[in-house]
Design a protein around this motif. Structure first.
Motif, short mmCIF file in Angstrom:
data_model
loop_
_atom_site.label_atom_id
_atom_site.label_comp_id
_atom_site.label_asym_id
_atom_site.label_seq_id
_atom_site.Cartn_x
_atom_site.Cartn_y
_atom_site.Cartn_z
N UNK A 194 0.82 -1.92 0.34
CA UNK A 194 0.24 0.36 0.23
C UNK A 194 0.64 1.24 0.08
N UNK A 195 2.05 0.80 0.89
CA UNK A 195 3.17 2.34 0.51
C UNK A 195 3.04 2.77 -0.86
N UNK A 196 4.04 1.94 -1.01
CA UNK A 196 4.86 1.49 -2.23
C UNK A 196 3.68 2.04 -3.63
N UNK A 197 1.76 1.76 -3.33
CA UNK A 197 0.90 2.49 -4.27
C UNK A 197 1.30 3.62 -4.03
N UNK A 198 1.25 3.80 -2.69
CA UNK A 198 1.54 5.77 -2.49
C UNK A 198 2.22 6.76 -3.49
N UNK A 199 3.74 6.50 -3.22
CA UNK A 199 4.41 6.73 -3.70
C UNK A 199 4.10 6.38 -5.41
N UNK A 200 3.72 5.17 -5.76
CA UNK A 200 3.66 5.74 -7.43
C UNK A 200 2.05 6.64 -7.80
N UNK A 201 1.29 7.12 -6.76
CA UNK A 201 0.38 7.58 -6.97
C UNK A 201 0.74 9.66 -6.68
N UNK A 202 1.55 9.76 -5.54
CA UNK A 202 1.46 10.76 -5.99
C UNK A 202 3.29 11.52 -7.02
N UNK A 203 3.68 10.11 -7.54
CA UNK A 203 4.15 10.48 -9.02
C UNK A 203 3.44 11.16 -10.10
N UNK A 204 2.30 10.54 -10.35
CA UNK A 204 1.64 10.42 -11.27
C UNK A 204 1.04 12.32 -11.08
N UNK A 205 0.66 12.45 -9.19
CA UNK A 205 -0.11 13.38 -8.92
C UNK A 205 0.78 14.66 -9.37
N UNK A 206 2.60 14.37 -9.83
CA UNK A 206 2.89 15.50 -9.15
C UNK A 206 3.46 15.39 -10.85
N UNK A 207 2.60 15.00 -11.95
CA UNK A 207 2.87 15.53 -13.12
C UNK A 207 3.63 14.31 -14.53
N UNK A 208 3.47 13.13 -13.90
CA UNK A 208 3.85 12.27 -14.72
C UNK A 208 5.76 12.34 -14.91
N UNK A 209 6.36 11.81 -15.66
CA UNK A 209 7.62 11.49 -16.06
C UNK A 209 7.73 11.34 -15.60
#
Length: 403
Positions: free
Chosen positions: A285-300
Motif C-alpha cells: 500500500x505504501x509503494x502504491x501511494x508513492x506511485x500515486x504521488x508520482x502521477x499527481x506530481x505531473x508524471x514523467x
C-alpha cells in the motif's frame, strides 16, 4: 576490580586481542580474525570450519559445540567480524588499541558493535565446558563478514547455502544495542528498509522562463508529500512515550542529484529517500501511494527501490509460549532478574536473513547502564559489563540448548 585485575583477566585479554584486529571498512581484511578464531577453537577444543559462500575475501567462520541429541534443531550464536570506519583524530584513545582506563572502560572500534558479543559467546562456552556441562542441542557460533554494509557478502549468501542448511538451525541469537538505563532491550523484529529513488524528468530550458511541468516543481511536490508523512511520524513518536524509534516509520531525504548550471532548468533530477517502514505499515500500500504521488506530481517520474527480501515485512519472531526458544530465553532473563523490553530493531542486522529463512531470531547484547556508542567516536565497553555479559550468556545458552 582494579586495572591490574582487569588486564590480567583471561577473557578480557582475549576480548582486547580481538578488538586490536582492524577488520575495518572500506577494505576489511578478515584473515587475522580467522586465524584468531582458529586459536580460540583450539583453546576451546571445538571443531571449526571456514566457509566461503561468496568468495575467499568474505569468509564465514563456524565453531561447533556438539550436543547430546544431534538430531534436534541446533542453536546459532551469530556475530559479525567487520567494523565501521574510524576517524582517529576524533578519538582520545587509539581506535584499535583496546586500551583500558582507570575506570575499566575498554576503548576500541567494535567494543559495542559487535566484537564483544562474539567473544562473550566463546567465553560463556569456555566456562560451561570447564564445568563439565553437556547440552542437549548442538550450538554453532558463527562469525560473519560484511554486516555493516548490509550482509550481502556474508549472511545473505550463507543462509542460502547447503552448508548453512546442514547446520540444522532452529533458533538464532544476534546483536542488540547498548542501553543507557538498567533495562535490556530484546529485539524480535526489524523494520523494512526501502531506499526510494525518484528519477524526475521535466521541461528543460532557460532559467528566465516560467515553463510548466519542470523537474523542480515535481521534486517540490514529492518532497512535500514525503515530509508531511514524516511529520506525522515525528508527532506519533513525540506524543506517545511508550513508542521507540523502531515503532514508527522514518523518512529522510539523503541525496539530490542533477542540474547543468545555475541558469539552466534541468531535464532530470534524481532524489533518494531512506525509508524504514514500521510493522504497522502495509508495504504494498505504501509503494502504491508513492506511485500515486508520482502521477499527481505531473508524471514523467521513474520510481525505483532497493532490492527487497520479500514484498511485505519479514515476519517477526514469535514471543509467546508457542515458541519454545522464546520461553527458554525469557525464563533465563527472569531467573537472572534482568529487566527486559521487547522492541523492534531500528536498523538492520543479519537477523533479517535468518528470519527470512523461517528461523526465529532475537537480538540481544547484555550491555545495560552503558551509553549507546555504536559507530561513534571513543566507542567503549566497561570491563565489568563485559564480564557480567559472559555470565548472562551462560544462563541463556544453557536454557536455549536444553529446551
Amino acid at each position: 576490580m582494579s586495572t591490574a585485575n582487569w588486564e590480567s583477566n583471561k577473557e578480557i585479554q582475549y576480548f582486547r586481542e580481538y578488538l586490536r584486529i582492524p577488520s575495518v571498512h572500506p577494505n576489511p581484511n578478515y584473515e587475522p580474525c580467522v586465524e584468531f578464531l582458529k586459536r580460540q577453537a583450539k583453546d576451546l577444543d571445538l571443531p571449526i570450519k571456514v566457509y566461503h559462500p561468496l568468495n575467499v575475501e568474505n569468509p564465514v567462520v563456524v565453531l561447533t559445540w556438539e550436543g547430546l541429541e544431534k538430531t534436534l534443531p541446533s542453536v546459532l550464536l551469530n556475530s559479525h567480524m567487520d567494523v565501521v570506519p574510524v576517524f582517529p583524530e576524533n578519538w582520545t584513545h587509539s581506535p584499535f588499541g583496546a586500551e583500558i582506563d582507570e575506570e575499566g572502560r575498554i576503548f576500541a572500534r567494535g567494543s559495542q558493535d559487535m566484537k564483544c558479543v562474539g567473544m562473550q559467546y566463546l567465553a560463556a562456552i569456555r566456562a560451561l565446558k570447564k564445568s563439565g556441562l553437556r547440552c542437549k542441542r548442538t550450538i554453532h557460533i558463527s562469525f560473519v563478514p560484511d554486516e555493516e554494509l548490509g550482509g550481502f557478502k556474508g549472511m545473505a549468501y550463507f543462509v542460502t547455502s547447503k552448508e548453512f542448511k546442514s547446520l540444522n538451525i532452529g533458533f538464532s541469537l544476534d546483536e542488540g544495542i547498548a542501553s543507557p538505563t538498567s533495562e535490556f532491550p530484546v529485539f524480535y523484529a526489524e523494520r523494512t528498509v526501502k531506499r526510494v529513488i525518484f528519477k524526475i524528468s521535466g521541461s528543460a530550458g532557460h532559467g528566465l522562463l516560467l515553463m510548466p511541468n519542470t523537474a523542480g516543481e515535481k521534486l517540490s511536490y514529492l518532497t512535500n508529500k514525503m515530509m508531511e508523512f514524516r511529520a506525522g511520524q515525528v508527532k506519533r513518536l513525540r506524543d506517545n512515550p511508550e513508542l521507540q524509534i523502531g515503532d514508527v516509520t522514518t523518512i529522510n531525504l539523503t541525496t539530490v542529484n542533477g542540474g547543468v548550471q545555475s541558469n539552466v532548468v534541468p531535464p532530470l533530477l534524481t532524489v533518494c529517500f531512506d525509508i524504514r517502514l514500521s510493522l504497522d505499515i502495509d508495504v504494498e500500500e505504501f509503494e502504491a501511494n508513492l506511485a500515486k504521488w508520482c502521477e499527481e506530481a505531473g508524471g514523467g517520474i521513474e520510481l525505483g527501490f532497493n532490492a527487497s527480501l520479500r514484498k511485505g515485512h519479514i515476519p517477526p519472531t514469535v514471543t509467546n509460549e508457542s515458541n519454545l526458544f522464546w520461553v527458554a530465553f525469557k525464563r533465563a532473563t527472569d531467573e537472572l532478574g534482568l529487566l527486559t523490553k521487547l522492541q523492534v530493531f531500528p536498523g538492520g542486522t543479519d537477523s533479517r536473513y535468518i528470519r527470512h529463512a523461517g528461523i526465529p531470531a532475537l537480538g540481544f547484547s547484555p550491555m545495560n547502564n552503558t551509553p549507546v556508542l555504536l559507530h561513534d567516536h571513543d566507542e567503549f565497553l566497561h570491563a565489568d559489563t563485559y564480564l557480567r555479559g559472559v555470565e548472562i550468556y551462560q544462563k541463556i545458552i544453557v536454557n536455549l540448548a536444553n529446551v
